[in-house]
Scaffold this motif. Structure first.
Motif, PDB file in Angstrom:
ATOM      1  N   LEU A 203       1.365   5.160  -9.348  1.00  0.00           N
ATOM      2  CA  LEU A 203       1.278   6.620  -9.439  1.00  0.00           C
ATOM      3  C   LEU A 203       1.710   7.120 -10.818  1.00  0.00           C
ATOM      4  O   LEU A 203       1.122   8.072 -11.359  1.00  0.00           O
ATOM      5  N   ILE A 204       2.747   6.496 -11.382  1.00  0.00           N
ATOM      6  CA  ILE A 204       3.193   6.882 -12.723  1.00  0.00           C
ATOM      7  C   ILE A 204       2.083   6.637 -13.736  1.00  0.00           C
ATOM      8  O   ILE A 204       1.752   7.504 -14.552  1.00  0.00           O
ATOM      9  N   LEU A 205       1.488   5.446 -13.693  1.00  0.00           N
ATOM     10  CA  LEU A 205       0.428   5.111 -14.635  1.00  0.00           C
ATOM     11  C   LEU A 205      -0.806   6.000 -14.429  1.00  0.00           C
ATOM     12  O   LEU A 205      -1.448   6.428 -15.396  1.00  0.00           O
TER      13      LEU A 205
ATOM     14  N   SER B 239     -10.755   6.136 -16.709  1.00  0.00           N
ATOM     15  CA  SER B 239     -11.263   5.045 -15.865  1.00  0.00           C
ATOM     16  C   SER B 239     -10.123   4.184 -15.345  1.00  0.00           C
ATOM     17  O   SER B 239     -10.116   3.778 -14.172  1.00  0.00           O
ATOM     18  N   LEU B 240      -9.140   3.908 -16.203  1.00  0.00           N
ATOM     19  CA  LEU B 240      -7.973   3.140 -15.751  1.00  0.00           C
ATOM     20  C   LEU B 240      -7.256   3.862 -14.613  1.00  0.00           C
ATOM     21  O   LEU B 240      -6.839   3.232 -13.629  1.00  0.00           O
ATOM     22  N   ALA B 241      -7.117   5.179 -14.755  1.00  0.00           N
ATOM     23  CA  ALA B 241      -6.443   5.949 -13.711  1.00  0.00           C
ATOM     24  C   ALA B 241      -7.197   5.836 -12.381  1.00  0.00           C
ATOM     25  O   ALA B 241      -6.596   5.640 -11.320  1.00  0.00           O
TER      26      ALA B 241
ATOM     27  N   PRO C 122      -7.854   2.206  -5.921  1.00  0.00           N
ATOM     28  CA  PRO C 122      -8.223   1.206  -4.901  1.00  0.00           C
ATOM     29  C   PRO C 122      -7.325  -0.036  -5.008  1.00  0.00           C
ATOM     30  O   PRO C 122      -6.998  -0.487  -6.112  1.00  0.00           O
ATOM     31  N   SER C 123      -6.961  -0.596  -3.897  1.00  0.00           N
ATOM     32  CA  SER C 123      -6.084  -1.774  -3.902  1.00  0.00           C
ATOM     33  C   SER C 123      -6.781  -3.003  -4.480  1.00  0.00           C
ATOM     34  O   SER C 123      -6.127  -3.899  -5.018  1.00  0.00           O
ATOM     35  N   THR C 124      -8.123  -3.067  -4.401  1.00  0.00           N
ATOM     36  CA  THR C 124      -8.849  -4.263  -4.838  1.00  0.00           C
ATOM     37  C   THR C 124      -8.947  -4.396  -6.354  1.00  0.00           C
ATOM     38  O   THR C 124      -9.228  -5.488  -6.863  1.00  0.00           O
TER      39      THR C 124
ATOM     40  N   GLN D 113      -3.525 -12.417  -6.455  1.00  0.00           N
ATOM     41  CA  GLN D 113      -3.471 -12.869  -5.067  1.00  0.00           C
ATOM     42  C   GLN D 113      -2.644 -11.946  -4.177  1.00  0.00           C
ATOM     43  O   GLN D 113      -2.709 -12.031  -2.956  1.00  0.00           O
ATOM     44  N   PHE D 114      -1.861 -11.029  -4.809  1.00  0.00           N
ATOM     45  CA  PHE D 114      -1.012 -10.154  -4.011  1.00  0.00           C
ATOM     46  C   PHE D 114      -1.847  -9.023  -3.429  1.00  0.00           C
ATOM     47  O   PHE D 114      -2.656  -8.412  -4.121  1.00  0.00           O
ATOM     48  N   GLU D 115      -1.658  -8.739  -2.171  1.00  0.00           N
ATOM     49  CA  GLU D 115      -2.412  -7.678  -1.498  1.00  0.00           C
ATOM     50  C   GLU D 115      -1.663  -6.349  -1.677  1.00  0.00           C
ATOM     51  O   GLU D 115      -0.722  -6.038  -0.956  1.00  0.00           O
ATOM     52  N   HIS D 116      -2.097  -5.613  -2.683  1.00  0.00           N
ATOM     53  CA  HIS D 116      -1.448  -4.337  -2.964  1.00  0.00           C
ATOM     54  C   HIS D 116      -1.743  -3.338  -1.845  1.00  0.00           C
ATOM     55  O   HIS D 116      -2.826  -3.328  -1.265  1.00  0.00           O
ATOM     56  N   LEU D 117      -0.749  -2.505  -1.597  1.00  0.00           N
ATOM     57  CA  LEU D 117      -0.895  -1.482  -0.563  1.00  0.00           C
ATOM     58  C   LEU D 117      -1.827  -0.380  -1.064  1.00  0.00           C
ATOM     59  O   LEU D 117      -1.716   0.078  -2.201  1.00  0.00           O
ATOM     60  N   SER D 118      -2.746   0.048  -0.231  1.00  0.00           N
ATOM     61  CA  SER D 118      -3.618   1.166  -0.574  1.00  0.00           C
ATOM     62  C   SER D 118      -2.785   2.432  -0.732  1.00  0.00           C
ATOM     63  O   SER D 118      -1.876   2.695   0.063  1.00  0.00           O
ATOM     64  N   ILE D 119      -3.093   3.201  -1.771  1.00  0.00           N
ATOM     65  CA  ILE D 119      -2.346   4.448  -1.975  1.00  0.00           C
ATOM     66  C   ILE D 119      -2.571   5.406  -0.810  1.00  0.00           C
ATOM     67  O   ILE D 119      -1.649   6.119  -0.383  1.00  0.00           O
ATOM     68  N   ALA D 120      -3.798   5.421  -0.278  1.00  0.00           N
ATOM     69  CA  ALA D 120      -4.068   6.262   0.885  1.00  0.00           C
ATOM     70  C   ALA D 120      -3.208   5.847   2.067  1.00  0.00           C
ATOM     71  O   ALA D 120      -2.659   6.687   2.795  1.00  0.00           O
TER      72      ALA D 120
END
Length: 366
Positions: free
Chosen positions: A10-12, A57-59, A64-66, A132-139
């Motif tokens: 969120l900061i980035l 675009s980076l933002a 998305p987590s993927t 390989q880490f499954e990041h949590l979706s922001i939603a």
């Protein structure tokens, strides 16, 4: 751990959105920043076009987590490049203005460097978890916050955010409207003076000192040492044009090359004086290769306040008799009018020689 990773994202996201929009909103300031930071000429155009959209675009790709990991790698490389550029300039004693976050451009400092290091830490934090880490979706994260805090807390948070955004918008619009009103009022005064039409003079906007009043005397430091007073300038027997500037003012920087041309333009019967503020280094950095003969420095705004110069760039003309000869002019176009307006004839043959006599060669004004 997922909560901390989402916070870093969120900061980035907020930083890249703000930076990208600021560059698109103020392209002139962004281009000036590229020059000040020493970006090679052949790279300025592609960087100026691509960088804002790359940041946006980076933002978007951090949402998305993927795509989090690969986007974090790209963000890390970009932030490292920014930090190296800042470090390089600081190491050389240069302080170019940074306008990355939409506020008025401010010279870089150790604070700017520390801010970038913090952003690098956020992106590195995301990179270290690997693809390989499954990041949590922001939603999903917002859904969890909503479930835990409830509707009322979420609405309160949304209201606070809207109030903050609305306040920022109001301040921005107020600032822009103030500058616009100053320009419009100055134009109306010029139309009236030219006899084109009679317009009521607004009493709420200060236009500087009254024409015909005695110009306040001052003694200021020159850019490269020594001091000069208004009496010294008037001893040249030419009208004096005081142009008030600021190293953090984008329009002022854009006008500097034009001032240098006016100063050397044949037939100009006026002494151009750039009255700036800030440190010597800040002003030398802003001038760069631009050759301006007469630059004086205020400690803050003491002389500008004497002349009621409420904005930059602005200018006022002083007659050879030391009297206020014009209303304040705001912006390059109005200042150009003051430069090229016919002025009363004055004695010739004593201007440069007299001034050289008053100031030894080693202390010629710069």
């Amino acid at each position: 751990m997922n909560e901390w990773l989402v916070l870093a994202r969120l900061i980035l996201i907020s930083v890249f959105i703000t930076a990208g929009i600021a560059k698109l909103k103020k392209p002139q300031s962004f281009r000036e920043g590229l020059i000040d930071f020493g970006v090679p000429y052949e790279l300025r155009k592609p960087v100026g076009v691509a960088l804002p959209w790359f940041e946006l675009s980076l933002a978007m790709l951090l949402i998305p987590s993927t795509t989090v990991w690969w986007t974090s790698v790209a963000a890390l490389l970009l932030l490292v490049a920014f930090t190296l550029a800042i470090t390089f300039n600081l190491a050389r004693g240069r302080h170019p203005a940074c306008n990355c976050f939409g506020a008025n451009a401010k010279p870089i400092s150790a604070v700017t460097l520390l801010r970038n290091v913090g952003l690098i830490a956020c992106s590195l934090f995301l990179v270290l978890y690997g693809p390989q880490f499954e990041h949590l979706s922001i939603a999903a994260w917002f859904g969890g916050v909503y479930a835990s805090l409830g509707v009322t807390a979420m609405l309160v948070g949304l209201l606070v955010a809207l109030i903050g955004i609305g306040g920022w918008i109001i301040l921005t619009l107020t600032h822009q409207q103030g500058r616009m009103m100053l320009r419009i009022d100055n134009l109306e005064l010029r139309l009236e003076a030219a006899g084109i039409g009679s317009v009521p003079k607004p009493i709420s906007i200060v236009q500087g000192l009254d024409i015909g009043t005695l110009a306040p005397n001052f003694t200021l430091s020159r850019l490269r040492g020594g001091t000069v007073s208004l009496d010294d300038l008037l001893a040249m027997r030419k009208p004096v044009l005081l142009v008030f500037s600021d190293p953090g003012c984008g329009p002022c920087t854009a006008m500097l090359p034009r001032l240098a041309l006016w100063e050397q333009e044949p037939g100009i019967e006026i002494t151009l004086i750039l009255v700036s503020r800030g440190t010597v280094q800040e002003n030398l950095t802003k001038l760069g290769d631009i050759s301006l003969d007469k630059v004086l420095l205020q400690t803050d705004r003491e002389v500008a306040n004497q002349y009621m110069a409420v904005a930059t760039p602005s200018a006022v003309r002083i007659s050879v008799d030391g009297l206020i000869d014009s209303h304040l002019a705001f912006g390059e176009l109005d200042i150009a009018s003051l430069v090229h307006e016919p002025t009363p004839h004055h004695p010739r043959g004593t201007s440069s020689g007299l001034f050289t006599h008053l100031l030894p060669e080693s202390q010629s004004i710069e």
